[in-house]
Design a protein around this motif. Structure first.
Motif, PDB file in Angstrom:
ATOM      1  N   THR A   1      88.739  29.969  53.781  1.00  0.00           N
ATOM      2  CA  THR A   1      89.329  30.914  54.739  1.00  0.00           C
ATOM      3  C   THR A   1      88.973  32.361  54.396  1.00  0.00           C
ATOM      4  O   THR A   1      88.662  33.178  55.269  1.00  0.00           O
ATOM      5  CB  THR A   1      90.852  30.736  54.768  1.00  0.00           C
ATOM      6  OG1 THR A   1      91.167  29.381  55.087  1.00  0.00           O
ATOM      7  CG2 THR A   1      91.484  31.659  55.794  1.00  0.00           C
ATOM      8  N   ALA A   2      89.008  32.693  53.116  1.00  0.00           N
ATOM      9  CA  ALA A   2      88.659  34.045  52.684  1.00  0.00           C
ATOM     10  C   ALA A   2      87.213  34.362  53.018  1.00  0.00           C
ATOM     11  O   ALA A   2      86.872  35.479  53.437  1.00  0.00           O
ATOM     12  CB  ALA A   2      88.933  34.197  51.186  1.00  0.00           C
TER      13      ALA A   2
ATOM     14  N   GLN B   1      85.453  33.124  55.452  1.00  0.00           N
ATOM     15  CA  GLN B   1      85.336  33.298  56.899  1.00  0.00           C
ATOM     16  C   GLN B   1      85.810  34.684  57.330  1.00  0.00           C
ATOM     17  O   GLN B   1      85.164  35.357  58.136  1.00  0.00           O
ATOM     18  CB  GLN B   1      86.147  32.219  57.625  1.00  0.00           C
ATOM     19  CG  GLN B   1      85.587  30.810  57.470  1.00  0.00           C
ATOM     20  CD  GLN B   1      86.404  29.785  58.238  1.00  0.00           C
ATOM     21  OE1 GLN B   1      87.185  30.172  59.106  1.00  0.00           O
ATOM     22  NE2 GLN B   1      86.204  28.515  57.926  1.00  0.00           N
ATOM     23  N   PHE B   2      86.958  35.116  56.766  1.00  0.00           N
ATOM     24  CA  PHE B   2      87.440  36.463  57.120  1.00  0.00           C
ATOM     25  C   PHE B   2      86.499  37.552  56.617  1.00  0.00           C
ATOM     26  O   PHE B   2      86.317  38.574  57.265  1.00  0.00           O
ATOM     27  CB  PHE B   2      88.848  36.666  56.556  1.00  0.00           C
ATOM     28  CG  PHE B   2      89.937  36.108  57.432  1.00  0.00           C
ATOM     29  CD1 PHE B   2      90.309  36.760  58.598  1.00  0.00           C
ATOM     30  CD2 PHE B   2      90.576  34.911  57.114  1.00  0.00           C
ATOM     31  CE1 PHE B   2      91.306  36.247  59.410  1.00  0.00           C
ATOM     32  CE2 PHE B   2      91.568  34.395  57.923  1.00  0.00           C
ATOM     33  CZ  PHE B   2      91.945  35.067  59.089  1.00  0.00           C
ATOM     34  N   GLY B   3      85.915  37.345  55.438  1.00  0.00           N
ATOM     35  CA  GLY B   3      84.957  38.332  54.926  1.00  0.00           C
ATOM     36  C   GLY B   3      83.732  38.446  55.819  1.00  0.00           C
ATOM     37  O   GLY B   3      83.267  39.547  56.131  1.00  0.00           O
TER      38      GLY B   3
ATOM     39  N   LEU C   1      83.645  37.676  58.919  1.00  0.00           N
ATOM     40  CA  LEU C   1      84.062  38.282  60.173  1.00  0.00           C
ATOM     41  C   LEU C   1      84.181  39.795  60.070  1.00  0.00           C
ATOM     42  O   LEU C   1      83.821  40.542  60.985  1.00  0.00           O
ATOM     43  CB  LEU C   1      85.401  37.663  60.608  1.00  0.00           C
ATOM     44  CG  LEU C   1      85.946  38.147  61.971  1.00  0.00           C
ATOM     45  CD1 LEU C   1      84.947  37.814  63.076  1.00  0.00           C
ATOM     46  CD2 LEU C   1      87.298  37.525  62.257  1.00  0.00           C
ATOM     47  N   ALA C   2      84.683  40.281  58.910  1.00  0.00           N
ATOM     48  CA  ALA C   2      84.795  41.737  58.707  1.00  0.00           C
ATOM     49  C   ALA C   2      83.416  42.391  58.678  1.00  0.00           C
ATOM     50  O   ALA C   2      83.190  43.453  59.261  1.00  0.00           O
ATOM     51  CB  ALA C   2      85.563  42.014  57.410  1.00  0.00           C
TER      52      ALA C   2
ATOM     53  N   ARG D   1      82.298  29.767  65.624  1.00  0.00           N
ATOM     54  CA  ARG D   1      82.673  30.049  64.234  1.00  0.00           C
ATOM     55  C   ARG D   1      83.612  29.000  63.662  1.00  0.00           C
ATOM     56  O   ARG D   1      83.797  28.927  62.448  1.00  0.00           O
ATOM     57  CB  ARG D   1      83.331  31.441  64.145  1.00  0.00           C
ATOM     58  CG  ARG D   1      84.637  31.565  64.876  1.00  0.00           C
ATOM     59  CD  ARG D   1      85.144  32.997  64.827  1.00  0.00           C
ATOM     60  NE  ARG D   1      86.306  33.183  65.670  1.00  0.00           N
ATOM     61  CZ  ARG D   1      87.565  32.893  65.291  1.00  0.00           C
ATOM     62  NH1 ARG D   1      87.781  32.385  64.082  1.00  0.00           N
ATOM     63  NH2 ARG D   1      88.567  33.092  66.108  1.00  0.00           N
ATOM     64  N   ARG D   2      84.279  28.205  64.534  1.00  0.00           N
ATOM     65  CA  ARG D   2      85.211  27.197  64.048  1.00  0.00           C
ATOM     66  C   ARG D   2      84.498  25.981  63.454  1.00  0.00           C
ATOM     67  O   ARG D   2      85.129  25.148  62.813  1.00  0.00           O
ATOM     68  CB  ARG D   2      86.140  26.759  65.176  1.00  0.00           C
ATOM     69  CG  ARG D   2      87.078  27.874  65.635  1.00  0.00           C
ATOM     70  CD  ARG D   2      88.010  27.377  66.708  1.00  0.00           C
ATOM     71  NE  ARG D   2      88.908  28.439  67.149  1.00  0.00           N
ATOM     72  CZ  ARG D   2      89.833  28.274  68.108  1.00  0.00           C
ATOM     73  NH1 ARG D   2      89.974  27.082  68.699  1.00  0.00           N
ATOM     74  NH2 ARG D   2      90.602  29.276  68.452  1.00  0.00           N
TER      75      ARG D   2
ATOM     76  N   ARG E   1      82.828  24.456  60.846  1.00  0.00           N
ATOM     77  CA  ARG E   1      82.762  24.820  59.433  1.00  0.00           C
ATOM     78  C   ARG E   1      81.365  24.686  58.874  1.00  0.00           C
ATOM     79  O   ARG E   1      80.917  25.500  58.081  1.00  0.00           O
ATOM     80  CB  ARG E   1      83.715  23.906  58.656  1.00  0.00           C
ATOM     81  CG  ARG E   1      83.766  24.206  57.174  1.00  0.00           C
ATOM     82  CD  ARG E   1      84.789  23.337  56.520  1.00  0.00           C
ATOM     83  NE  ARG E   1      84.872  23.615  55.114  1.00  0.00           N
ATOM     84  CZ  ARG E   1      85.689  22.973  54.283  1.00  0.00           C
ATOM     85  NH1 ARG E   1      86.507  22.026  54.740  1.00  0.00           N
ATOM     86  NH2 ARG E   1      85.712  23.265  52.999  1.00  0.00           N
TER      87      ARG E   1
END
Length: 282
Positions: A26-27, A29-31, A33-34, A75-76, A78
């Motif tokens: 999860t981290a 993916q958020f990275g 995305l940022a 993006r979902r 994996r």
């Protein structure tokens, strides 16, 4: 007798279908995305300036937005996150480089070329093959101190206008105190002037036709007054015609200068001297 309640065990099928929370994934993916959001913001900022100067970039941005939307929808998945992030980053890098190139310094405007000048030919040199030959123009050679003036048609002037023209020649060549005194009671003098060397000049003007020559009687009347009455240092008779032989003899005896038509025209264009500059004048 106490019975221990049986432990509730979830069905195997439900246990196998539940996803386990993965903090590391999860981290990441958020990275990603940022990073994606930052790069999109950079491209949007650069592209905003490019759009103002090049409207064609609107189509490029539209395609880029469609690509990002499709990427977000995927993006979902994996297994394709890493590949999607890498592809998106490469596409954004290419778009950023292209936008920076478009915003680079514009080429300097090309100066308008001067219109071609007409070919010039140096006087005294022949034009080469294919070069324009300048049209020959009539020129009059004048001394440096003589201004160029049009050659007057003396035959078209009346006697008074002819006197005015001779007076203008005197002024042009540096005489002072020029005065036209011709007319009734002029006592043989038509133009009075002071030469540049200080001598007093007395001129009589005869506007005659080519067939009417100045005779000895004209010279005698002028010779009787030019020196004694007008106190001339230099006396000359100027005519648009010519002189008879007796008139020339009398003029030589009395010291009167005679300017015939040829001498008058030479004085006019500057190729000949004025009366006070003739050889033998004293």
């Amino acid at each position: 007798m106490h019975t221990t309640p049986a432990e509730h065990v979830p069905p195997a099928g439900r246990r196998r279908g539940r996803r386990r929370f993965d903090l590391h994934s999860t981290a990441m993916q958020f990275g990603l995305l940022a990073v994606l959001v930052l790069m999109v913001g950079l491209v949007a900022r650069v592209a905003a300036g490019a759009i103002g100067r090049r409207p064609g970039w609107i189509a490029v941005l539209a395609l880029l937005v469609v690509f990002v939307v499709l990427a977000v929808r995927r993006r979902r998945r994996r297994h394709s996150v890493a590949r999607l992030a890498r592809t998106t980053a490469e596409a954004l890098d290419r778009a950023t480089e292209t936008a920076l190139d478009e915003l680079g310094p514009e080429p300097a405007p090309v100066a308008a070329s001067a219109p071609p000048r007409a070919a010039e030919t140096v006087p005294g040199t022949a034009a080469g093959p294919g070069e324009p030959v300048p049209a020959a123009e009539p020129t009059v050679v004048l001394p440096p101190h003589h201004p160029a003036i049009p050659l007057p048609d003396y035959d078209a002037l009346d006697p008074y206008e002819f006197e005015q023209a001779v007076a203008a020649l005197c002024e042009r060549d540096g005489c002072t105190g020029v005065e036209v005194v011709g007319g009734a009671g002029d006592l043989g003098a038509d133009v009075l002037a002071v030469a540049p060397d200080g001598r007093r000049v007395v001129l009589q003007c005869k506007r005659y036709s080519a067939t009417n020559k100045v005779g000895s009687q004209d010279l005698q009347r002028f010779g009787g007054t030019c020196f004694t009455v007008h106190e001339a240092h230099l006396a000359a008779l100027v005519t648009t015609s010519d002189f008879t032989a007796p008139a020339l003899e009398y003029a030589e005896q009395c010291g009167i200068l005679c300017l015939d038509r040829e001498a008058l025209l030479a004085w006019t264009v500057g190729s000949g001297p004025p009366p006070w500059g003739l050889a033998g004048a004293s």
